[in-house]
Enzyme design. Structure first.
Site, short mmCIF file in Angstrom:
data_model
loop_
_atom_site.label_atom_id
_atom_site.label_comp_id
_atom_site.label_asym_id
_atom_site.label_seq_id
_atom_site.Cartn_x
_atom_site.Cartn_y
_atom_site.Cartn_z
N ASP A 67 0.82 -1.22 0.00
CA ASP A 67 0.00 0.00 0.00
C ASP A 67 0.85 1.27 0.00
OD1 ASP A 67 0.92 -0.55 2.57
OD2 ASP A 67 -1.07 -0.88 3.42
N ASN A 136 -7.53 -3.87 14.67
CA ASN A 136 -8.92 -4.19 14.29
C ASN A 136 -8.94 -5.30 13.24
OD1 ASN A 136 -7.96 -2.90 12.04
ND2 ASN A 136 -9.47 -1.25 12.04
N HIS A 138 -7.18 -5.27 10.40
CA HIS A 138 -6.96 -4.85 9.02
C HIS A 138 -5.66 -5.45 8.48
CE1 HIS A 138 -4.78 -0.94 10.41
NE2 HIS A 138 -3.86 -1.76 9.97
N GLU A 143 -9.83 -2.25 5.72
CA GLU A 143 -10.39 -2.07 7.06
C GLU A 143 -11.63 -2.95 7.22
OE1 GLU A 143 -8.99 -0.36 9.37
OE2 GLU A 143 -7.52 0.81 8.25
#
Ligand code: F6R
Length: 241
Positions: A67, A136, A138, A143
């Site tokens: 990314d 979380n 991800h 996400e």
């Protein structure tokens, strides 16, 4: 899934570097999928160390990163291209043209995502993809709630991520609002996945991702469906498995 429990962060980094090294040694033109974040820094340091000792040669190795922030130049010290240069590429004999990070300055982001997917295809796919995991669940910038079936795409960062990143920038206004990320589909197409996790603060999400239901609410849970996952973590991160 194979799980390696290391004593601590150094042990985790060494084991992860061992696994990446095996690819580089057995297949000198392998395609390494790489991640940024704090977890793999020790792994990259270990690879640099073995390169300096003459044990590794990156002449023909190719890389593709997960990314990049939209709007940051490769020279910006918070860009993921800059991270990769300073934490790995500048210290080994990899060719710059063999390394790929999404172009966060692309005017047409859809075209950039399509180009990136093509780059991965033209390389023959990813031999091993390194993944860190967010608290979380991800992976990349995928996400909770993101569709599993996406390849590389642009995402709006959540306010929580923007707030968390603000500490790295001179002002909140400078924090990128968007990013380009490989999608879950791109990640799942890698031939092997190497997940690295460290620290007690990751124990709950590691448990949810690898022993809980497979759900977009925990993006990393999809890795349970991948046939070749290696999870390398320190004791603290793997304590609830
Ligand atoms: C990095 C990335 C992120 C991180 C994740 C974990 O390229 O895409 O998904 O892997 O946020 O970050 P750390 O390792 O800092 O806990």
């Amino acid at each position: 899934m194979r799980v390696y429990v290391a004593e601590d962060y150094t042990g985790m980094s060494r084991k992860a570097a061992n696994i990446l090294s095996a690819h580089v040694i057995l297949n000198p033109s392998c395609v390494l999928g790489l991640a940024t974040g704090s977890t793999p820094i020790g792994t990259y340091k270990q690879l640099i160390d073995w390169y300096n000792k003459g044990d590794l040669d990156f002449t023909d190795v190719r890389t593709v990163n997960l990314d990049e922030y939209v709007g940051l130049s490769p020279e910006h010290d918070q860009s993921y291209r800059y991270f990769m240069q300073t934490n790995l590429f500048d210290h080994i004999n990899i060719k710059r043209e063999n390394t790929n990070v999404p172009n966060g300055l692309a005017e047409d982001l859809d075209a950039e995502c399509a180009r990136y997917n093509q780059v991965i295809r033209d390389m023959g796919g990813i031999d091993i993809q390194v993944l860190g995991m967010g608290h979380n669940g991800h992976i990349g910038f995928n996400e909770p709630g993101h569709a599993f079936e996406l390849e590389t795409h642009a995402v709006d960062l959540t306010q929580t991520t923007i707030d968390a990143n603000a500490r790295f920038f001179a002002s909140k206004d400078e924090v990128p609002r968007r990013a380009v990320t490989m999608g879950i589909k791109s990640i799942m197409q890698a031939k092997q996945i190497l997940v690295v996790v460290s620290g007690a603060d990751k124990a709950d999400i590691v448990k949810a991702a690898f022993t809980g239901p497979v759900t977009p609410a925990v993006p990393a849970s999809i890795l349970q469906m991948h046939p070749n996952v290696v999870l390398v973590g320190d004791k603290a991160a793997l304590s609830k498995l």
